[in-house]
Design a protein around this motif. Structure first.
Motif, mmCIF file in Angstrom:
data_model
loop_
_atom_site.group_PDB
_atom_site.id
_atom_site.type_symbol
_atom_site.label_atom_id
_atom_site.label_comp_id
_atom_site.label_asym_id
_atom_site.label_seq_id
_atom_site.Cartn_x
_atom_site.Cartn_y
_atom_site.Cartn_z
ATOM 1 N N THR A 128 33.919 33.326 39.978
ATOM 2 C CA THR A 128 33.324 34.518 40.613
ATOM 3 C C THR A 128 32.704 34.119 41.948
ATOM 4 O O THR A 128 32.045 33.073 42.055
ATOM 5 C CB THR A 128 32.229 35.111 39.705
ATOM 6 N N GLY A 129 32.968 34.924 42.953
ATOM 7 C CA GLY A 129 32.375 34.636 44.255
ATOM 8 C C GLY A 129 30.845 34.743 44.216
ATOM 9 O O GLY A 129 30.278 35.442 43.378
ATOM 10 N N ALA A 130 30.230 34.040 45.133
ATOM 11 C CA ALA A 130 28.758 34.058 45.182
ATOM 12 C C ALA A 130 28.251 35.459 45.520
ATOM 13 O O ALA A 130 28.904 36.205 46.265
ATOM 14 C CB ALA A 130 28.260 33.056 46.219
ATOM 15 N N GLN A 131 27.140 35.810 44.937
ATOM 16 C CA GLN A 131 26.542 37.135 45.161
ATOM 17 C C GLN A 131 26.102 37.248 46.612
ATOM 18 O O GLN A 131 25.447 36.354 47.154
ATOM 19 C CB GLN A 131 25.332 37.325 44.225
ATOM 20 N N GLY A 132 26.529 38.325 47.268
ATOM 21 C CA GLY A 132 26.065 38.537 48.627
ATOM 22 C C GLY A 132 24.537 38.734 48.678
ATOM 23 O O GLY A 132 23.925 39.206 47.721
ATOM 24 N N GLU A 133 23.954 38.340 49.804
ATOM 25 C CA GLU A 133 22.481 38.488 49.939
ATOM 26 C C GLU A 133 22.104 39.959 49.984
ATOM 27 O O GLU A 133 22.842 40.787 50.506
ATOM 28 C CB GLU A 133 22.015 37.795 51.215
ATOM 29 N N THR A 134 20.988 40.214 49.390
ATOM 30 C CA THR A 134 20.512 41.604 49.368
ATOM 31 C C THR A 134 20.000 41.985 50.749
ATOM 32 O O THR A 134 19.310 41.204 51.420
ATOM 33 C CB THR A 134 19.376 41.766 48.352
ATOM 34 N N GLY A 135 20.404 43.156 51.172
ATOM 35 C CA GLY A 135 19.925 43.613 52.466
ATOM 36 C C GLY A 135 18.403 43.771 52.483
ATOM 37 O O GLY A 135 17.776 44.046 51.453
ATOM 38 N N ALA A 136 17.826 43.608 53.679
ATOM 39 C CA ALA A 136 16.353 43.730 53.795
ATOM 40 C C ALA A 136 15.918 45.158 53.496
ATOM 41 O O ALA A 136 16.625 46.115 53.813
ATOM 42 C CB ALA A 136 15.923 43.331 55.194
ATOM 43 N N ALA A 137 14.785 45.265 52.851
ATOM 44 C CA ALA A 137 14.275 46.609 52.513
ATOM 45 C C ALA A 137 13.835 47.332 53.784
ATOM 46 O O ALA A 137 13.340 46.715 54.728
ATOM 47 C CB ALA A 137 13.083 46.472 51.554
ATOM 48 N N GLY A 138 14.050 48.623 53.785
ATOM 49 C CA GLY A 138 13.584 49.412 54.920
ATOM 50 C C GLY A 138 12.048 49.382 55.049
ATOM 51 O O GLY A 138 11.320 49.203 54.070
ATOM 52 N N ALA A 139 11.558 49.536 56.266
ATOM 53 C CA ALA A 139 10.093 49.509 56.490
ATOM 54 C C ALA A 139 9.406 50.693 55.789
ATOM 55 O O ALA A 139 9.992 51.768 55.705
ATOM 56 C CB ALA A 139 9.808 49.553 57.985
ATOM 57 N N GLN A 140 8.280 50.375 55.263
ATOM 58 C CA GLN A 140 7.516 51.423 54.562
ATOM 59 C C GLN A 140 7.065 52.466 55.580
ATOM 60 O O GLN A 140 6.499 52.136 56.617
ATOM 61 C CB GLN A 140 6.296 50.791 53.876
ATOM 62 N N GLY A 141 7.360 53.689 55.291
ATOM 63 C CA GLY A 141 6.872 54.746 56.175
ATOM 64 C C GLY A 141 5.336 54.856 56.128
ATOM 65 O O GLY A 141 4.723 54.535 55.122
ATOM 66 N N GLU A 142 4.780 55.270 57.275
ATOM 67 C CA GLU A 142 3.317 55.435 57.306
ATOM 68 C C GLU A 142 2.891 56.545 56.347
ATOM 69 O O GLU A 142 3.654 57.460 56.080
ATOM 70 C CB GLU A 142 2.875 55.784 58.718
ATOM 71 N N GLU A 148 3.164 65.911 53.161
ATOM 72 C CA GLU A 148 4.482 65.607 53.680
ATOM 73 C C GLU A 148 4.926 64.218 53.205
ATOM 74 O O GLU A 148 4.144 63.284 53.176
ATOM 75 C CB GLU A 148 4.479 65.634 55.200
ATOM 76 N N THR A 149 6.207 64.126 52.835
ATOM 77 C CA THR A 149 6.735 62.841 52.347
ATOM 78 C C THR A 149 7.257 62.033 53.525
ATOM 79 O O THR A 149 7.916 62.549 54.419
ATOM 80 C CB THR A 149 7.905 63.074 51.377
ATOM 81 N N GLY A 150 6.969 60.711 53.535
ATOM 82 C CA GLY A 150 7.464 59.859 54.616
ATOM 83 C C GLY A 150 8.989 59.734 54.588
ATOM 84 O O GLY A 150 9.619 59.864 53.543
ATOM 85 N N ALA A 151 9.608 59.463 55.765
ATOM 86 C CA ALA A 151 11.081 59.303 55.834
ATOM 87 C C ALA A 151 11.519 58.063 55.066
ATOM 88 O O ALA A 151 10.817 57.061 55.012
ATOM 89 C CB ALA A 151 11.502 59.166 57.297
ATOM 90 N N ALA A 152 12.725 58.195 54.435
ATOM 91 C CA ALA A 152 13.255 57.063 53.648
ATOM 92 C C ALA A 152 13.640 55.918 54.582
ATOM 93 O O ALA A 152 14.069 56.123 55.709
ATOM 94 C CB ALA A 152 14.480 57.512 52.857
ATOM 95 N N GLY A 153 13.469 54.654 54.094
ATOM 96 C CA GLY A 153 13.864 53.490 54.884
ATOM 97 C C GLY A 153 15.391 53.426 55.059
ATOM 98 O O GLY A 153 16.150 53.976 54.276
ATOM 99 N N ALA A 154 15.859 52.729 56.116
ATOM 100 C CA ALA A 154 17.311 52.592 56.384
ATOM 101 C C ALA A 154 17.986 51.745 55.300
ATOM 102 O O ALA A 154 17.361 50.868 54.708
ATOM 103 C CB ALA A 154 17.503 51.927 57.738
ATOM 104 N N GLN A 155 19.248 52.047 55.017
ATOM 105 C CA GLN A 155 20.031 51.341 53.999
ATOM 106 C C GLN A 155 20.249 49.894 54.427
ATOM 107 O O GLN A 155 20.633 49.601 55.552
ATOM 108 C CB GLN A 155 21.408 52.010 53.831
ATOM 109 N N GLY A 156 19.935 48.930 53.539
ATOM 110 C CA GLY A 156 20.185 47.528 53.857
ATOM 111 C C GLY A 156 21.690 47.245 53.987
ATOM 112 O O GLY A 156 22.520 47.917 53.382
ATOM 113 N N GLU A 157 22.074 46.196 54.797
ATOM 114 C CA GLU A 157 23.483 45.846 54.995
ATOM 115 C C GLU A 157 24.091 45.273 53.712
ATOM 116 O O GLU A 157 23.404 44.636 52.919
ATOM 117 C CB GLU A 157 23.601 44.807 56.106
ATOM 118 N N THR A 158 25.370 45.515 53.536
ATOM 119 C CA THR A 158 26.081 45.007 52.346
ATOM 120 C C THR A 158 26.203 43.498 52.445
ATOM 121 O O THR A 158 26.483 42.945 53.516
ATOM 122 C CB THR A 158 27.501 45.613 52.268
#
Length: 272
Positions: A128-142, A148-158
């Motif tokens: 089995t190939g090595a597991q790809g690194e997990t993308g960085a978590a999106g920044a916590q909204g203020e 009002e709910t803060g905007a969701a963080g950006a999707q981490g890279e595959t």
């Protein structure tokens, strides 16, 4: 090469002698000669001389020729001579011109399907190939204003694609299928095949097949044994100079030689 001819078989026995023809008929009996005259009566005491014997009658004519006896039966054929020893291998003859292409025989029936080869061994599963690194978590909204709910963080890279697993080993070769039956012999159609010849003192000389005939082969040479045939090729479109290209129908033949002046001869084998 063909071996030497076996020794001549022995002479067959003499045929039986034909029967002798029938005896010719007996010639006619010659006539009896005339009786000699009686001598005169002699004086008493002496007996007259005996008359001369008559001449022998002529010989009868020759009887006719008897019929020809029948011809005796032919003697039995002598036994075949012993097989001659195998002759030594003759020197390889020069390659003759190519014969005309026979018509394509019909395709023979398809042989039965060969048995299915055994299933090759399953190749080992690649790692089995090595597991790809997990993308960085999106920044916590203020923290937004209450409500009002803060905007969701950006999707981490595959993560990167794992390496290809090792190729499994190839399965063993299946057994050979049963040989299909030989197809029926193809039919052969006849063709009118002729040879045409041309000569020239030029280095290059060509010859064209007559009428609508097509060239199925050719060649040539020079009267000078030191000359080398540099080019031997089919011609096209009833020309004596234009060489045929791939896929074109040949209508003649051309040769080209090197060397000094000599008589060059080219021939084409033509079929119609």
């Amino acid at each position: 090469a063909t071996g030497a001819t076996g020794a001549q078989g022995e002479q067959g026995e003499q045929g039986i002698q034909g029967e002798t023809g029938a005896q010719g008929e007996q010639g006619l009996q010659g006539e009896t000669g005339a009786t000699g005259a009686t001598g005169e009566t002699g004086a008493t005491g002496a007996t007259g001389a005996t008359g001369a014997t008559g001449a022998t009658g002529a010989t009868g004519a020759q009887g006719e020729q008897g019929l020809q006896g029948e011809t005796g039966a032919t003697g039995a054929t002598g036994a075949t001579g012993a097989q001659g020893e195998q002759g030594e291998q003759g020197i390889q003859g020069e390659i003759g011109p190519m014969g005309p292409q026979g018509a394509q025989g019909p395709e023979g029936p398809v042989g039965p399907q060969g048995e299915q080869g055994e299933q090759g061994i399953q190749g080992e599963t690649g790692a089995t190939g090595a597991q790809g690194e997990t993308g960085a978590a999106g920044a916590q909204g203020e923290q937004g204003i209450q409500g009002e709910t803060g905007a969701a963080g950006a999707q981490g890279e595959t993560g990167a694609q794992g390496e290809q697993g090792i190729q499994g080993e190839t399965g063993e070769q299946g057994e050979q299928g049963i040989q299909g039956e030989t197809g029926a012999d193809g039919t052969f159609s006849s063709a009118n095949v002729t040879v045409v010849v041309a000569t020239s003192a030029a280095d290059t000389v060509g010859v064209d097949c007559p009428g609508s005939a097509k060239a199925i082969g050719g060649g040539g040479g020079s009267s000078n044994a030191n000359h080398v045939v540099e080019r031997s090729a089919p011609l096209e479109q009833d020309s004596t100079t234009d060489e045929a290209d791939d896929g074109e129908v040949p209508t003649g033949w051309l040769i080209r030689t090197d060397g000094a002046a000599a008589t060059r001869t080219v021939y084409a084998i033509c079929a119609s």
